[in-house]
Design an enzyme around this catalytic site. Structure first.
Site, mmCIF file in Angstrom:
data_model
loop_
_atom_site.group_PDB
_atom_site.id
_atom_site.type_symbol
_atom_site.label_atom_id
_atom_site.label_comp_id
_atom_site.label_asym_id
_atom_site.label_seq_id
_atom_site.Cartn_x
_atom_site.Cartn_y
_atom_site.Cartn_z
ATOM 1 N N ARG A 3 -1.195 8.580 -3.376
ATOM 2 C CA ARG A 3 0.089 8.311 -2.730
ATOM 3 C C ARG A 3 0.718 6.985 -3.143
ATOM 4 O O ARG A 3 1.909 6.826 -3.022
ATOM 5 C CB ARG A 3 -0.074 8.369 -1.209
ATOM 6 C CG ARG A 3 -1.014 7.324 -0.670
ATOM 7 C CD ARG A 3 -1.451 7.631 0.753
ATOM 8 N NE ARG A 3 -2.233 6.543 1.289
ATOM 9 C CZ ARG A 3 -3.504 6.296 0.981
ATOM 10 N NH1 ARG A 3 -4.140 7.077 0.122
ATOM 11 N NH2 ARG A 3 -4.147 5.282 1.500
ATOM 12 N N GLY A 10 4.231 0.428 1.264
ATOM 13 C CA GLY A 10 4.724 -0.645 0.400
ATOM 14 C C GLY A 10 5.205 -0.166 -0.961
ATOM 15 O O GLY A 10 6.270 -0.565 -1.418
ATOM 16 N N GLY A 59 0.829 -1.211 0.000
ATOM 17 C CA GLY A 59 0.000 0.000 0.000
ATOM 18 C C GLY A 59 0.855 1.248 0.000
ATOM 19 O O GLY A 59 1.802 1.357 -0.775
ATOM 20 N N GLY A 60 0.501 2.198 0.855
ATOM 21 C CA GLY A 60 1.184 3.490 0.882
ATOM 22 C C GLY A 60 2.661 3.354 1.176
ATOM 23 O O GLY A 60 3.507 3.864 0.434
ATOM 24 N N CYS A 67 -25.561 2.440 26.238
ATOM 25 C CA CYS A 67 -26.599 3.435 26.521
ATOM 26 C C CYS A 67 -26.252 4.798 25.923
ATOM 27 O O CYS A 67 -27.128 5.559 25.547
ATOM 28 C CB CYS A 67 -26.873 3.527 28.022
ATOM 29 S SG CYS A 67 -25.418 3.964 28.966
#
Lengths: 323, 661
Positions: free
Chosen positions: B54, B24, B21-22, B168
């Site tokens: 990128r 890599g 990815g980026g 909650c």
């Protein structure tokens, strides 16, 4: 902020970085014009980074042909030699970069003789980045940028084997700093390269000053004195470089140990750039140029020095101490 | 010097990269330029448009293709004579076992999620292969070196648990926009479009309100022949009007809170306003369901705009209508995906309408998408810098230059004049359950908790094991595998549903369990301690594992915690699963403050004075950094000192180990 909205295509492409610096900064980037004069490995990395970031235009100037040194750290040059015929380094790199981001206008120009470029030429740009040029050329371009009425940000990037430096001159730079929800107006005054590299008295600089800063000045001086091409110093020059170092230290009243011989030896040991250092210098330079264009973040003032040997990336502000 | 030794170390090295990815893409390029000749690269992802800003090896025409394969081809274009072996696969696949890892001289991680990082860490330890780990977010990044027995492993420092919210808060009392997003995404979206057999707290609440669970279940179902717009308005009125009125009737809840305002569709919108210009037909004609958009059919353009209540209401009804008219087949099996435009539109609108009820500021689709998808900020420049630093460390590893290993931080603001700050790596943590053999302790009610609870909440969620074997002495209680006998499978399935004390080999206070993952070659011993009661809010798992993380990180105050991972938990299970998409990760703060001081003999003195040296960063760079004062020595190193363990703020330093790439 005035100006056109980002297109859907731009928002999708730049999504991750808009989350870092905002849509305003991205709009400014898409209008910015960048000039690169001289392409080494570090600058090739820089070009990739700002083309990806989506600047308006990038103009490359480097009339040299492909050499072994240029190939070693520059991934923009195709390995096929048949493509080199009649093409300058700038033209080859421009062809590769166009492909990275179709929204950026990338072009190459022939320099011929750089002194032929008048001041007007530089006023077309918002940012000028120089590398691989002589000290004289570097000073000349820096000077031309400073004389323009419009602010043109000037940077230089030099890599010597496993070390390198970036110099920044934003002239007079105003920006807004956000601190604890408060917007503070800041103004920085930058000195020119000439003032720093040649006029600063070394003995007045703090003792903790990066040794790499001095070493880079010694080699720069050596190249100028010997009339070498940029980066044209080799290991066989070491004795002469060391001799020049001693002379400079004496003239500047600087302890010789402040510029270790081993450091100078490393800088001249190879004329090839160490690719990891190119990635680091190109990354930091890219970040700084994006900061200066977008007006976001504290800009670097005014030297960044990195040495793979100790792994430190140091910022030195030399002007303030001399002033 | 570009020594022959360095060159031959690089040329002869066999390198495994995990992640293309980026980081890599940058890493593969820098490795190739630096002379590496034999690179293997694993990545299970395919290329997306938002990667292209990128991940420079990829082009628009590559969208949908394997990252590992395209990255290989792109790098071979400028370095045709090297070997790059791509694997379009999950690093957790059994093929990538210890023997596979043993083939490599060094492993380089460019990953985006904690789970895969822990897995690779364990395989590297088991195979005794050095690991260079990295991560970035925005302008921050870091590189660390892990060598078994020499430096700490990736898991020596506890990793903060993913952010969760009390149920909650999500169902009744939201106070931040993120609470509204979680409600819209994990409850409402899941209820309307997801698997209805799954538990859903939205269901529980509305059935309480409506009195009869049978009736309330029908509320969300589209009645036979019901007009789609009537249906949409009915859902709108139920969740934003009726349910809020029901909640308001409980006066106690609002004593110290601002009362929410019920919103009905007739107030937010003119009657039947959105039945206009046949937009459904227009959208319905497209073949690609992912291109359907409520914004487009309403003529809204900018994802940066913050919509008014009326616009949000229109988008809500239009998106709901489009799901039913153009994507009906998917209803019942949808889960939220940040790349699904219509889902993002629906969740944004629903979250904004709810925010409007509760007086919480509204947000743009762009912002809502970031929160809902846990999108991590990413820029090319930081990834490039980090990749350069990884290669520098990898070369040291290959040359066995142990004493010069550094972990390096890439900072946004300089610290001690440094933008890139090297730090000596830390020694292994002797009480780390992964790289040392320290037993863990588990406090659990052995008469109430089932083996399944132990497997899901501890073995899988906390210990990060994928194919566990659980043993009590020599008795096998549970195991996972493809080649098990049928009767064993049935046996284990039965065991899962038994409470611990009633297992064939009963597990009670004082029992020692052995948990093992064959693929990771990791064995943990767990001492069982019986405990009767647990605090539902503070200990929602109903069990507490001691020793796998330190108190200072598990008890972080909520306000100190950057909201990065949107999820909620109730007493039995987390509502939101962590998405492991390449774009998504749990952004985790890293504690670079070591558990052990080193090198500086005065460290303990400094450790007790938290302000001895401040990191001048805005928010995240809290940490104490001390520079060794050795003056003229070129090789001076910055050392991180042990933080004051009570002060969680000072422990949270620089950046994150589990970052997007």
């Amino acid at each position: 902020m005035e100006g056109e909205e980002l297109t859907e295509q731009e928002t999708a492409l730049y999504d991750r970085q808009i989350r870092v610096w905002g849509a305003d900064a991205q709009r400014r980037l898409t209008r910015a014009a960048i000039l690169v004069y001289g392409i080494n490995g570090a600058v090739a990395e820089f070009c990739k980074n700002i083309v990806l970031a989506g600047v308006g235009s990038l103009t490359l100037v480097d009339d040299r042909g492909v050499t072994e040194e240029a190939l070693s750290a520059n991934f923009l040059i195709p390995p096929d030699e048949t493509l080199y015929e009649g093409k300058s380094l700038a033209e080859l790199c421009s062809d590769s970069l166009k492909d990275f981001n179709p929204m950026v206008r990338v072009s190459a120009e022939r320099a011929g003789d750089i002194s032929g470029f008048s001041g007007d030429f530089y006023s077309k740009f918002d940012v000028v980045v120089v590398s691989c040029c002589t000290l004289t050329t570097k000073k000349l371009i820096n000077d031309k940028c400073r004389r323009l009425s419009k602010r043109v940000a000037f940077y230089s990037a030099d890599c010597r084997y496993s070390s390198g430096e970036i110099f920044v001159d934003l002239h007079s730079y105003k920006y807004t700093k956000n601190k604890l929800d408060e917007a503070i107006e800041c103004e920085l005054q930058y000195p020119s390269f000439e003032q720093e590299a040649t006029a600063v008295s070394w003995s007045k600089l703090p003792r903790k000053m990066s040794k790499l800063y001095f070493a880079m000045r010694v080699i720069e001086k050596f190249e100028e004195k010997e009339g070498r091409s940029p980066g044209g110093v080799s290991i066989t020059d070491l004795p002469a470089v060391l001799k020049l170092k001693n002379e400079l230290c004496e003239a500047q009243s600087l302890k010789e140990s402040q510029i270790p011989d081993a450091l100078l030896e490393r800088l001249v040991s190879s004329q090839i750039e160490f690719p990891p250092v190119c990635a680091i210098l190109g990354g930091v330079l890219g970040q700084e140029v994006i900061k200066a264009i977008s007006g976001k973040g504290d800009p670097l003032k005014n030297f960044f020095l990195f040495d793979a040997f100790d792994g430190k990336g140091v910022i030195e502000d030399i002007s303030s101490r001399d002033a | 010097m570009a020594s022959q030794q360095q060159l031959s170390a690089v040329k002869g090295a066999k390198v495994l990269m995990v992640g293309a990815g980026g980081i890599g893409c940058e890493l593969l390029k820098t490795l190739a330029l630096s002379g590496f000749q034999d690179i293997h690269i694993i990545d299970m992802d395919t290329i997306e448009v938002s990667n292209l800003n990128r991940q420079f090896l990829f082009r628009r025409s590559h969208v949908g293709l394997s990252k590992a394969k395209v990255a290989r081809d792109a790098v071979l274009r400028f370095r045709p004579n090297i070997n790059i072996t791509p694997y379009h696969a999950n690093v957790k696949d059994p093929d990538f076992n210890v023997d596979f890892f043993k083939k490599f001289n060094v492993v380089l991680n460019g990953l985006d999620n904690l789970d895969a990082r822990r897995h690779v860490n364990r395989l590297c330890l088991a195979a005794d292969v050095p690991l260079v780990e990295s991560g970035t977010t925005g302008f921050l990044g870091q590189v660390t070196v892990h060598l078994k027995g020499k430096t700490e492993c990736y898991e020596c420092q506890p990793k903060p648990a993913p952010k969760t919210y009390p149920v909650c808060t999500i169902t009744s009392t939201p106070s931040k926009f993120v609470h509204c997003i979680v409600w819209a995404k994990d409850l409402l979206f899941a209820k309307l479009f997801g698997d209805t057999t799954q538990d859903n707290d939205l269901n529980v609440r509305s059935s309480d309100a409506a009195g009869s669970s049978e009736n309330s279940k029908d509320v969300f179902e589209r009645r036979k022949d019901e007009d789609i717009e009537d249906y949409g308005r009915r859902i709108f009125d139920h969740v934003f009007g009726y349910n809020i009125e029901m909640a308001l009737s409980n006066e106690d809840t609002w004593k110290n809170r601002n009362r929410p305002r019920p919103i009905y569709s007739k107030d937010a919108l003119p009657e039947k306003s959105i039945k206009q210009n046949g937009s459904v037909e227009k959208n319905g004609s497209t073949d690609d369901p992912s291109s359907v958009s409520a914004m487009a059919s309403l003529g809204m353009r900018s994802p940066q705009d913050v919509w008014s209540l009326m616009e949000n209401s229109k988008v809500f009804l239009e998106a709901l209508k489009l799901f039913f008219t153009t994507r009906e087949k998917e209803i019942g099996s949808l889960s939220f995906d940040k790349d699904d435009q219509l889902a993002v539109e629906f969740v944004t609108a629903a979250a904004n309408i709810r925010a409007s009820s509760f007086g919480i500021p509204l947000h743009s689709l762009f912002e809502a998408k970031g929160i809902a998808g846990n999108i991590v900020h990413a820029v090319a420049t930081t990834n490039a810098v980090i990749a350069g630093l990884i290669v520098i460390e990898a070369i040291k590893v290959l040359q066995n230059d142990t004493k010069n290993y550094r972990m390096t931080y890439c900072l946004e603001y300089p610290t001690k004049n440094m933008l890139l700050m090297p730090v000596e790596p830390f020694e292994p943590n002797k009480s780390c359950y992964v790289c040392s053999e320290t037993p863990l302790s588990l406090e659990i009610n052995t008469y109430q908790s089932k083996l399944r609870d132990f497997v899901e909440k501890i073995v899988k969620a906390k210990l990060g094991m994928h194919s566990p074997i659980i043993m009590h002495g020599s008795a096998l209680l549970y195991e996972v595998g493809d080649d098990l006998e049928e009767d064993m499978v049935a046996n284990y399935a039965a065991n899962l549903e038994k409470v611990l004390s009633e297992l064939p080999s009963p597990v009670t206070g004082g029992t020692m369990l052995t948990v093992e993952d064959m693929q990771q070659e990791l064995v943990c011993n767990v001492n069982i301690k019986h405990r009767e009661e647990f605090d539902e809010e503070k200990e929602p798992d109903g069990m507490v594992l001691v020793g796998w993380s330190q108190p200072s990180s598990t008890e972080k105050k909520e306000e100190n915690h950057r909201v990065s991972d949107v999820g909620t938990s109730n007493s039995s299970r987390p509502i939101a699963e962590l998405n492991e998409d390449a774009e998504i990760s749990t952004m985790e703060e890293t504690d670079v403050v070591p558990t052990k001081k080193r090198k500086l003999s005065t460290a303990s003195k400094n450790a007790t004075s938290p302000s001895s040296s401040k990191v001048p960063a805005d928010t995240d760079n809290h940490g104490k950094v001390e520079e060794i004062d050795d003056d003229d020595d070129d090789d001076d190193v910055v050392v991180m000192l042990d933080g004051n363990p009570d002060n969680t703020k000072t422990r949270r330093v620089v950046t994150s180990k589990n970052l997007c790439v």
